[in-house]
Each structure stands twice: as C-alpha cells, then as structure tokens.
Design a protein around this motif. Structure first.
Motif, PDB file in Angstrom:
ATOM      1  N   SER A 160      -5.739   6.091  15.326  1.00 47.97           N
ATOM      2  CA  SER A 160      -4.159   4.955  14.951  1.00 47.97           C
ATOM      3  C   SER A 160      -4.560   4.267  13.727  1.00 47.97           C
ATOM      4  CB  SER A 160      -4.448   4.547  15.758  1.00 47.97           C
ATOM      5  OG  SER A 160      -5.182   3.245  16.476  1.00 47.97           O
ATOM      6  N   SER A 161      -5.530   3.952  13.008  1.00 44.78           N
ATOM      7  CA  SER A 161      -5.516   3.206  11.874  1.00 44.78           C
ATOM      8  C   SER A 161      -4.520   3.749  11.065  1.00 44.78           C
ATOM      9  CB  SER A 161      -6.951   2.598  11.674  1.00 44.78           C
ATOM     10  OG  SER A 161      -7.455   2.705  12.587  1.00 44.78           O
ATOM     11  N   GLY A 162      -4.826   5.011  11.108  1.00 41.73           N
ATOM     12  CA  GLY A 162      -3.362   5.664   9.291  1.00 41.73           C
ATOM     13  C   GLY A 162      -1.818   5.076   9.369  1.00 41.73           C
ATOM     14  N   ILE A 163      -1.518   5.072  10.970  1.00 39.49           N
ATOM     15  CA  ILE A 163       0.134   4.750  10.985  1.00 39.49           C
ATOM     16  C   ILE A 163       0.619   3.881  10.253  1.00 39.49           C
ATOM     17  CG2 ILE A 163       1.738   4.955  13.056  1.00 39.49           C
ATOM     18  CD1 ILE A 163      -0.324   5.603  15.328  1.00 39.49           C
ATOM     19  N   ALA A 164      -0.199   2.298  10.235  1.00 40.54           N
ATOM     20  CA  ALA A 164       0.932   1.785   9.724  1.00 40.54           C
ATOM     21  C   ALA A 164       0.895   2.034   7.606  1.00 40.54           C
ATOM     22  CB  ALA A 164       0.627   0.492   9.700  1.00 40.54           C
ATOM     23  N   PRO A 165      -0.023   2.418   7.008  1.00 37.28           N
ATOM     24  CA  PRO A 165       0.138   2.771   5.634  1.00 37.28           C
ATOM     25  C   PRO A 165       1.211   4.574   5.478  1.00 37.28           C
ATOM     26  CG  PRO A 165      -2.674   2.900   6.700  1.00 37.28           C
ATOM     27  CD  PRO A 165      -1.720   2.607   7.553  1.00 37.28           C
ATOM     28  N   ALA A 166       0.639   5.211   6.630  1.00 35.33           N
ATOM     29  CA  ALA A 166       1.116   6.427   6.476  1.00 35.33           C
ATOM     30  C   ALA A 166       2.834   6.807   6.627  1.00 35.33           C
ATOM     31  CB  ALA A 166       1.009   7.422   7.493  1.00 35.33           C
ATOM     32  N   VAL A 167       3.509   6.112   7.426  1.00 36.16           N
ATOM     33  CA  VAL A 167       4.218   5.041   7.977  1.00 36.16           C
ATOM     34  C   VAL A 167       5.276   4.506   6.353  1.00 36.16           C
ATOM     35  CG1 VAL A 167       6.399   4.011   9.511  1.00 36.16           C
ATOM     36  CG2 VAL A 167       4.606   5.472   9.998  1.00 36.16           C
ATOM     37  N   MET A 168       4.581   3.154   6.381  1.00 36.31           N
ATOM     38  CA  MET A 168       5.186   2.895   4.896  1.00 36.31           C
ATOM     39  C   MET A 168       5.435   3.528   3.667  1.00 36.31           C
ATOM     40  SD  MET A 168       5.695  -0.310   5.366  1.00 36.31           S
ATOM     41  CE  MET A 168       5.074  -1.740   6.816  1.00 36.31           C
ATOM     42  N   THR A 169       4.049   4.869   3.929  1.00 35.70           N
ATOM     43  CA  THR A 169       4.295   5.873   2.761  1.00 35.70           C
ATOM     44  C   THR A 169       5.364   6.213   2.389  1.00 35.70           C
ATOM     45  OG1 THR A 169       1.486   4.936   2.400  1.00 35.70           O
ATOM     46  CG2 THR A 169       3.017   6.996   0.978  1.00 35.70           C
ATOM     47  N   ILE A 212       1.148  -0.934   0.028  1.00 29.72           N
ATOM     48  CA  ILE A 212       0.338  -0.024  -0.060  1.00 29.72           C
ATOM     49  C   ILE A 212       1.113   1.208  -0.178  1.00 29.72           C
ATOM     50  CG2 ILE A 212      -1.124   1.894   1.167  1.00 29.72           C
ATOM     51  CD1 ILE A 212      -3.274  -1.422   2.144  1.00 29.72           C
ATOM     52  N   GLY A 213       1.958   1.199   0.703  1.00 30.66           N
ATOM     53  CA  GLY A 213       2.605   2.322   0.697  1.00 30.66           C
ATOM     54  C   GLY A 213       3.007   2.592  -0.724  1.00 30.66           C
ATOM     55  N   GLY A 258      -1.977  16.258  -1.527  1.00 33.98           N
ATOM     56  CA  GLY A 258      -3.232  15.365  -2.072  1.00 33.98           C
ATOM     57  C   GLY A 258      -4.183  14.020  -0.262  1.00 33.98           C
ATOM     58  N   ILE A 259      -4.495  13.577  -1.246  1.00 36.17           N
ATOM     59  CA  ILE A 259      -5.283  12.075  -0.256  1.00 36.17           C
ATOM     60  C   ILE A 259      -5.244  10.730  -0.825  1.00 36.17           C
ATOM     61  CG2 ILE A 259      -7.011  12.253   1.607  1.00 36.17           C
ATOM     62  CD1 ILE A 259      -8.096  15.198   1.288  1.00 36.17           C
ATOM     63  N   GLY A 260      -4.411  10.425   0.167  1.00 36.44           N
ATOM     64  CA  GLY A 260      -4.366   8.762   0.291  1.00 36.44           C
ATOM     65  C   GLY A 260      -5.387   8.187   0.630  1.00 36.44           C
ATOM     66  N   ILE A 261      -6.080   7.316   0.150  1.00 36.17           N
ATOM     67  CA  ILE A 261      -7.296   6.454   0.849  1.00 36.17           C
ATOM     68  C   ILE A 261      -7.223   5.000   0.756  1.00 36.17           C
ATOM     69  CG2 ILE A 261      -9.665   6.084   1.538  1.00 36.17           C
ATOM     70  CD1 ILE A 261      -8.542   8.931   2.628  1.00 36.17           C
ATOM     71  N   VAL A 262      -7.380   4.275   1.771  1.00 33.04           N
ATOM     72  CA  VAL A 262      -6.861   2.804   1.380  1.00 33.04           C
ATOM     73  C   VAL A 262      -7.791   2.145   1.428  1.00 33.04           C
ATOM     74  CG1 VAL A 262      -6.149   0.389   2.828  1.00 33.04           C
ATOM     75  CG2 VAL A 262      -4.793   2.590   3.470  1.00 33.04           C
TER      76      VAL A 262
END
Lengths: 194, 194
Positions: free
Chosen positions: B59-68, B38-39, B149-153
């Motif tokens: 807290s649910s945004g943290i994992a995809p945000a860190v990988m991005t 995803i990142g 921009g905005i990235g949404i899972v």
C-alpha cells in the motif's frame, strides 16, 4: 456527485445483490483525475469542519484520502491492517470485520500521528456495514481526538452502516449512495447529509 | 530531489544500519504536498517515455503512484498482495519476498488492466533488494507489455536491487539514494540515472 455516479453506471459490475465491483477506477485500477475531483468534493463538504487530519484504512482508501488531505492542507494517516517491523512505537488498535473478505483484521496507527488536539475526517472507499468506520472511530476515540465526520466514496444504502452512523449524530458524506443492486442494476439514492 | 532529502534528514529515523523509518511522511502518515511534488518529479523524468500506465504495489506505493499518474494523464494499477472476493477475473501473479516483513507474498493484478499495448512505469516507495520491482516486472512481462522504467522514492544504495536493475538496462529513477545509514545517520549518494 454526478460524475462518480456516471462512472459507476458505466464501469461498475454488479456481481450479486450486495457486491458491486468498481475495480476499473477505484479499487484496483485508479483513475487519478476522478480521485482528485473526489478529494475536492470531500474538501468542499467538510470545509467548515476545521479538519486537522484525514484518517483512512489501507489500501483502497488511500487515493481518495490523500487527494482530500491535499485539498484541505493537512496530512493523511493510513491505518494499517498488520504490524510491520518498522512500526515499533505504541499503537492505537481496533478490530475490523470485513464481510467481503470474511475475516477480522486488527487495524492500528502509531500514537505519534493523531493526538488529542486533532479534528479527524475519516475517509473510506466503501460503507456497507460500517465496520471499518467504527474501527477507525474507535482509534480516534482512543487518541482523545474528535471525529469531525466521515467521507465515503460509495455507500451501500441497503446495508445498515450509514444510517447507524448518522443516528449517532455523525456527519456522513457519501458521494454516491446505492439504493439497490437488484436485477444486476445499480440504482442510486439521492445523496443525504445531516 | 532536494526537498525529499531534506525531509528524510529532518524526519527519517534510522533504526539500524539497514532500516530507515519514514513513517511521518511516506509510509504511515502521508504528506500529500510532498507526494504531489514527487509525482511531478517522476512525470518530468519519464515525460518522453510514452507511459500509458503506472503500476505499483499496495500500500505504500499508492500515494506516489497516483500522483505520478495524475501528472502523466494515465491510470494507475495497484498490484494486490492477496486476492479478495471481488477480484475474480484471471490474474497475472508473481511472488515477492519482503526482507523487512520477513515473508513472501503473492502479488497479482487483473488481466483487464495491463495489456500487451501498454508501456508501464513501475513506482514504489523503497528499493532495497529489488524483490518488489522484480515481481512487478514479472507481471508486466506476463501481460506482454513493456517496462518503460522504474521510479523509486527512496533507494537504499547500499543494497543490491538498484544496481542489478540498472545492469539490466532499465531506467531506474530514484529521488533519493541512501549511501549508508551507519552511525545512526543518513548519508545520501548523488542521484544516478541511465
């Protein structure tokens, strides 16, 4: 872990003799490259432990836990501090008192994600009085799983949590152990592992 | 993103016509390999945007945000829902109403971590009514930085947030857009980007 200690020395802010702020790379702003290296380091230290699941507590534990799980090839479970409407299954719960926030929260995980067959590595950002670690261990115990060890990014060695956990025979791996914050300075202890 | 859609189809639980539970890989248990992909996907979609900072909400945004952020070579800032004793600097704050949790929280970031020179990518796990995204945009605006921009899972395409944001000219990249959850089934829309 030398790189982490350097980062703490350079960017950590000593707010009192017991409070260290590392908001610039661990708690509020996150340095993802450092988190990746932290994940690699935990994975190396627990490589022979046969970990099947990484467990942490929202939200500062998430980044190091996800990076560790990635390296170990397992999933991470994030214990939550409050229940949400979409978490309706049966839960394992425990109470955790935070001295920093001066409050007690209930932490919980769904019974779906840790089972009696799991061998769980607990990861957290800080270890001070050990309350979060004990709450997470309580949850693992309820599930019937085994606690394989505890990985901590920064341990406050002058507070009792780390030693209490080690005295119980738990493998606690702290990547930086702080001996004192006296005089506004961070003094590190050598890393200890059983 | 095909792999994400497959995961949602296989493991997502439709709790009602508006609630999809993806606790097994995104919100409660986290699949770190999927998060890494995803990142990579977000980084590819925003590769030309000149991102200097990734912003998300605990807290649910943290994992995809860190990988991005890892892929883009920048840091992530985690907006917090409550103030803690170690976050004592001046803050940018906004109010966010969660329809899922039926509550309004104040979200905030330290002024230290986003400045007027930043070009910010906002990442979040879900987009429904767009309240979290609007709160994060408000914070970026207060800092004088630009929203790149905005990235949404997962976007709930049947709720108005995504279209409202796109109508304002914002690049919204959703890796899976759900057209409906009617009849207990997940129906996807093709991915849309401006």
């Amino acid at each position: 872990m030398e790189e982490l200690k350097q980062k703490i020395s350079q960017e950590g802010k000593v707010l009192s003799e017991s409070v260290l702020k590392v908001d610039s790379f661990l708690n509020h702003q996150i340095d993802p490259v450092l988190m990746q290296k932290i994940g690699e380091e935990f994975a190396t230290r627990f490589t022979k432990a046969g970990i099947t699941k990484v467990l942490t507590l929202e939200s500062s534990g998430i980044a190091p836990a996800v990076m560790t799980a990635l390296q170990l090839g397992v999933t991470t479970v994030i214990a939550r501090k409050r229940k949400s409407l979409t978490l309706i299954d049966d839960l394992y719960s425990a109470e955790v008192h935070s001295f920093t926030k001066q409050e007690t929260s209930e932490i919980s995980i769904s019974k779906d994600y840790i089972t009696s067959k799991d061998n769980v590595l607990i990861i957290d950002d800080f270890l001070a009085n050990g309350q979060a670690a004990l709450g997470l261990m309580d949850i693992v115990k309820q599930s019937g799983a085994k606690v394989a060890g505890i990985g901590i990014v920064i341990e406050k060695g002058f507070q009792p949590g780390g030693n209490q956990l080690r005295e119980r025979g738990i493998q606690v791996e702290s990547l930086a152990i702080i001996e004192s914050l006296n005089g506004g300075k961070v003094k590190f202890k050598e890393e200890v592992s059983i």
